[in-house]
Design a protein around this motif. Structure first.
Motif, PDB file in Angstrom:
ATOM      1  N   MET A   1      -6.225 -43.196-119.797  1.00 57.38           N
ATOM      2  CA  MET A   1      -6.998 -44.106-118.994  1.00 57.38           C
ATOM      3  C   MET A   1      -6.190 -44.467-117.751  1.00 57.38           C
ATOM      4  O   MET A   1      -5.024 -44.801-117.832  1.00 57.38           O
ATOM      5  CB  MET A   1      -7.324 -45.362-119.784  1.00 57.38           C
ATOM      6  N   THR A   2      -6.831 -44.395-116.609  1.00 52.48           N
ATOM      7  CA  THR A   2      -6.178 -44.648-115.341  1.00 52.48           C
ATOM      8  C   THR A   2      -6.468 -46.059-114.873  1.00 52.48           C
ATOM      9  O   THR A   2      -7.603 -46.535-114.959  1.00 52.48           O
ATOM     10  CB  THR A   2      -6.685 -43.657-114.282  1.00 52.48           C
ATOM     11  N   ALA A   3      -5.457 -46.713-114.349  1.00 52.94           N
ATOM     12  CA  ALA A   3      -5.627 -48.033-113.760  1.00 52.94           C
ATOM     13  C   ALA A   3      -5.671 -47.889-112.246  1.00 52.94           C
ATOM     14  O   ALA A   3      -5.018 -47.021-111.675  1.00 52.94           O
ATOM     15  CB  ALA A   3      -4.481 -48.945-114.167  1.00 52.94           C
ATOM     16  N   ARG A   4      -6.442 -48.725-111.622  1.00 49.80           N
ATOM     17  CA  ARG A   4      -6.589 -48.714-110.163  1.00 49.80           C
ATOM     18  C   ARG A   4      -5.979 -49.987-109.615  1.00 49.80           C
ATOM     19  O   ARG A   4      -6.352 -51.084-110.029  1.00 49.80           O
ATOM     20  CB  ARG A   4      -8.074 -48.638-109.834  1.00 49.80           C
ATOM     21  N   ILE A   5      -5.035 -49.862-108.688  1.00 47.02           N
ATOM     22  CA  ILE A   5      -4.378 -51.010-108.071  1.00 47.02           C
ATOM     23  C   ILE A   5      -4.808 -51.057-106.615  1.00 47.02           C
ATOM     24  O   ILE A   5      -4.608 -50.093-105.877  1.00 47.02           O
ATOM     25  CB  ILE A   5      -2.846 -50.901-108.176  1.00 47.02           C
ATOM     26  N   TYR A   6      -5.415 -52.175-106.215  1.00 44.70           N
ATOM     27  CA  TYR A   6      -5.887 -52.297-104.839  1.00 44.70           C
ATOM     28  C   TYR A   6      -5.954 -53.766-104.436  1.00 44.70           C
ATOM     29  O   TYR A   6      -5.908 -54.661-105.276  1.00 44.70           O
ATOM     30  CB  TYR A   6      -7.259 -51.633-104.678  1.00 44.70           C
ATOM     31  N   SER A   7      -6.076 -53.977-103.148  1.00 44.46           N
ATOM     32  CA  SER A   7      -6.256 -55.318-102.603  1.00 44.46           C
ATOM     33  C   SER A   7      -7.708 -55.438-102.168  1.00 44.46           C
ATOM     34  O   SER A   7      -8.129 -54.767-101.228  1.00 44.46           O
ATOM     35  CB  SER A   7      -5.324 -55.536-101.416  1.00 44.46           C
ATOM     36  N   PRO A   8      -8.531 -56.253-102.860  1.00 52.40           N
ATOM     37  CA  PRO A   8      -9.952 -56.297-102.537  1.00 52.40           C
ATOM     38  C   PRO A   8     -10.216 -56.878-101.151  1.00 52.40           C
ATOM     39  O   PRO A   8      -9.466 -57.708-100.654  1.00 52.40           O
ATOM     40  CB  PRO A   8     -10.549 -57.181-103.627  1.00 52.40           C
ATOM     41  N   LEU A  24      -5.122 -56.401-107.239  1.00 56.48           N
ATOM     42  CA  LEU A  24      -5.894 -56.381-108.466  1.00 56.48           C
ATOM     43  C   LEU A  24      -5.646 -55.074-109.210  1.00 56.48           C
ATOM     44  O   LEU A  24      -5.631 -54.010-108.608  1.00 56.48           O
ATOM     45  CB  LEU A  24      -7.381 -56.513-108.127  1.00 56.48           C
ATOM     46  N   LEU A  25      -5.441 -55.175-110.525  1.00 56.37           N
ATOM     47  CA  LEU A  25      -5.304 -54.002-111.378  1.00 56.37           C
ATOM     48  C   LEU A  25      -6.535 -53.962-112.277  1.00 56.37           C
ATOM     49  O   LEU A  25      -6.787 -54.886-113.039  1.00 56.37           O
ATOM     50  CB  LEU A  25      -4.037 -54.096-112.217  1.00 56.37           C
ATOM     51  N   GLU A  26      -7.323 -52.890-112.138  1.00 57.96           N
ATOM     52  CA  GLU A  26      -8.517 -52.675-112.950  1.00 57.96           C
ATOM     53  C   GLU A  26      -8.418 -51.319-113.629  1.00 57.96           C
ATOM     54  O   GLU A  26      -7.823 -50.395-113.090  1.00 57.96           O
ATOM     55  CB  GLU A  26      -9.777 -52.656-112.086  1.00 57.96           C
ATOM     56  N   PHE A  27      -9.040 -51.201-114.782  1.00 59.39           N
ATOM     57  CA  PHE A  27      -9.060 -49.934-115.490  1.00 59.39           C
ATOM     58  C   PHE A  27     -10.332 -49.174-115.164  1.00 59.39           C
ATOM     59  O   PHE A  27     -11.408 -49.753-115.050  1.00 59.39           O
ATOM     60  CB  PHE A  27      -8.962 -50.160-116.994  1.00 59.39           C
ATOM     61  N   GLU A  28     -10.206 -47.862-115.035  1.00 60.59           N
ATOM     62  CA  GLU A  28     -11.363 -46.998-114.826  1.00 60.59           C
ATOM     63  C   GLU A  28     -12.141 -46.923-116.146  1.00 60.59           C
ATOM     64  O   GLU A  28     -11.536 -46.914-117.215  1.00 60.59           O
ATOM     65  CB  GLU A  28     -10.912 -45.591-114.423  1.00 60.59           C
ATOM     66  N   PRO A  29     -13.462 -46.838-116.100  1.00 58.02           N
ATOM     67  CA  PRO A  29     -14.226 -46.753-117.353  1.00 58.02           C
ATOM     68  C   PRO A  29     -14.006 -45.407-118.053  1.00 58.02           C
ATOM     69  O   PRO A  29     -13.955 -44.365-117.417  1.00 58.02           O
ATOM     70  CB  PRO A  29     -15.681 -46.912-116.912  1.00 58.02           C
ATOM     71  N   GLU A  30     -13.867 -45.463-119.379  1.00 63.72           N
ATOM     72  CA  GLU A  30     -13.685 -44.241-120.160  1.00 63.72           C
ATOM     73  C   GLU A  30     -15.003 -43.531-120.403  1.00 63.72           C
ATOM     74  O   GLU A  30     -15.060 -42.310-120.425  1.00 63.72           O
ATOM     75  CB  GLU A  30     -13.036 -44.568-121.512  1.00 63.72           C
ATOM     76  N   ARG A  31     -16.066 -44.297-120.603  1.00 69.78           N
ATOM     77  CA  ARG A  31     -17.387 -43.739-120.873  1.00 69.78           C
ATOM     78  C   ARG A  31     -18.399 -44.372-119.926  1.00 69.78           C
ATOM     79  O   ARG A  31     -18.198 -45.489-119.454  1.00 69.78           O
ATOM     80  CB  ARG A  31     -17.833 -44.083-122.287  1.00 69.78           C
ATOM     81  N   SER A  49     -12.646 -52.236-119.571  1.00 70.82           N
ATOM     82  CA  SER A  49     -13.374 -52.378-118.312  1.00 70.82           C
ATOM     83  C   SER A  49     -13.579 -53.845-117.948  1.00 70.82           C
ATOM     84  O   SER A  49     -13.875 -54.167-116.800  1.00 70.82           O
ATOM     85  CB  SER A  49     -14.725 -51.669-118.395  1.00 70.82           C
ATOM     86  N   GLN A  50     -13.414 -54.753-118.910  1.00 68.10           N
ATOM     87  CA  GLN A  50     -13.556 -56.179-118.649  1.00 68.10           C
ATOM     88  C   GLN A  50     -12.254 -56.824-118.199  1.00 68.10           C
ATOM     89  O   GLN A  50     -12.243 -57.968-117.767  1.00 68.10           O
ATOM     90  CB  GLN A  50     -14.036 -56.888-119.910  1.00 68.10           C
ATOM     91  N   LEU A  51     -11.175 -56.086-118.279  1.00 66.53           N
ATOM     92  CA  LEU A  51      -9.849 -56.627-117.976  1.00 66.53           C
ATOM     93  C   LEU A  51      -9.529 -56.482-116.499  1.00 66.53           C
ATOM     94  O   LEU A  51      -9.598 -55.390-115.939  1.00 66.53           O
ATOM     95  CB  LEU A  51      -8.801 -55.890-118.817  1.00 66.53           C
ATOM     96  N   ARG A  52      -9.207 -57.600-115.849  1.00 68.97           N
ATOM     97  CA  ARG A  52      -8.800 -57.608-114.436  1.00 68.97           C
ATOM     98  C   ARG A  52      -7.537 -58.448-114.332  1.00 68.97           C
ATOM     99  O   ARG A  52      -7.544 -59.623-114.693  1.00 68.97           O
ATOM    100  CB  ARG A  52      -9.894 -58.202-113.571  1.00 68.97           C
ATOM    101  N   LEU A  53      -6.466 -57.855-113.831  1.00 75.11           N
ATOM    102  CA  LEU A  53      -5.190 -58.558-113.695  1.00 75.11           C
ATOM    103  C   LEU A  53      -4.870 -58.754-112.214  1.00 75.11           C
ATOM    104  O   LEU A  53      -4.901 -57.795-111.439  1.00 75.11           O
ATOM    105  CB  LEU A  53      -4.070 -57.759-114.366  1.00 75.11           C
ATOM    106  N   TRP A  54      -4.570 -59.977-111.825  1.00 75.82           N
ATOM    107  CA  TRP A  54      -4.247 -60.308-110.432  1.00 75.82           C
ATOM    108  C   TRP A  54      -2.744 -60.445-110.271  1.00 75.82           C
ATOM    109  O   TRP A  54      -2.061 -61.027-111.122  1.00 75.82           O
ATOM    110  CB  TRP A  54      -4.912 -61.620-110.030  1.00 75.82           C
ATOM    111  N   PHE A  55      -2.223 -59.924-109.144  1.00 75.50           N
ATOM    112  CA  PHE A  55      -0.800 -60.002-108.822  1.00 75.50           C
ATOM    113  C   PHE A  55      -0.646 -60.454-107.374  1.00 75.50           C
ATOM    114  O   PHE A  55      -1.530 -60.225-106.539  1.00 75.50           O
ATOM    115  CB  PHE A  55      -0.124 -58.633-109.007  1.00 75.50           C
ATOM    116  N   ASP A  56       0.489 -61.074-107.078  1.00 75.12           N
ATOM    117  CA  ASP A  56       0.731 -61.545-105.716  1.00 75.12           C
ATOM    118  C   ASP A  56       1.113 -60.412-104.770  1.00 75.12           C
ATOM    119  O   ASP A  56       0.795 -60.460-103.591  1.00 75.12           O
ATOM    120  CB  ASP A  56       1.827 -62.617-105.701  1.00 75.12           C
ATOM    121  N   THR A  57       1.815 -59.411-105.276  1.00 70.38           N
ATOM    122  CA  THR A  57       2.241 -58.300-104.425  1.00 70.38           C
ATOM    123  C   THR A  57       1.916 -56.967-105.094  1.00 70.38           C
ATOM    124  O   THR A  57       1.674 -56.905-106.302  1.00 70.38           O
ATOM    125  CB  THR A  57       3.763 -58.351-104.154  1.00 70.38           C
ATOM    126  N   GLN A  58       1.927 -55.930-104.295  1.00 67.40           N
ATOM    127  CA  GLN A  58       1.673 -54.581-104.804  1.00 67.40           C
ATOM    128  C   GLN A  58       2.812 -54.147-105.721  1.00 67.40           C
ATOM    129  O   GLN A  58       2.579 -53.493-106.742  1.00 67.40           O
ATOM    130  CB  GLN A  58       1.545 -53.614-103.641  1.00 67.40           C
TER     131      GLN A  58
END
Length: 101
Positions: A1-8, A24-31, A49-58
């Motif tokens: 499973m791949t996680a996507r890290i981006y600044s919205p 923001l770190l979000e997981f790509e959907p598996e199905r 897919s419901q998990l969203r983690l916020w961070f101050d820096t990349q």
């Protein structure tokens, strides 16, 4: 499973710069999502897919992903192109456009 890290990006209702530098770190959907035939609701059995983690820096987000052994990809933010306009530019002597009144 791949996680996507981006600044919205800012929302359409947001004019200031508050909460824009966070990552923001979000997981790509598996199905793909499934449509429940009786009620028509959309559901998913993927809990990540419901998990969203916020961070101050990349760097913090990347460190978290590497520390937990997550495959990730980083998407760099797009900077908006903006022109600075002022009210006095409407009355410039060397104005490019036609006067509209």
């Amino acid at each position: 499973m791949t996680a996507r890290i981006y600044s919205p990006a800012r929302t359409a209702m947001q004019s200031g710069t508050a909460k824009t530098g966070r990552w923001l770190l979000e997981f790509e959907p598996e199905r793909p999502r499934e449509v429940e035939p009786l009620m028509g609701w959309t559901s998913s059995r993927d809990m990540k897919s419901q998990l969203r983690l916020w961070f101050d820096t990349q760097e913090e987000a990347v460190a978290y992903a590497t520390r937990n052994g997550l495959a990730y990809r980083v998407e760099e933010p797009h900077q908006p192109r903006r022109r600075t306009l002022s009210y006095s530019d409407n009355f410039r002597f060397n104005r490019v456009g036609q006067w509209t009144h």
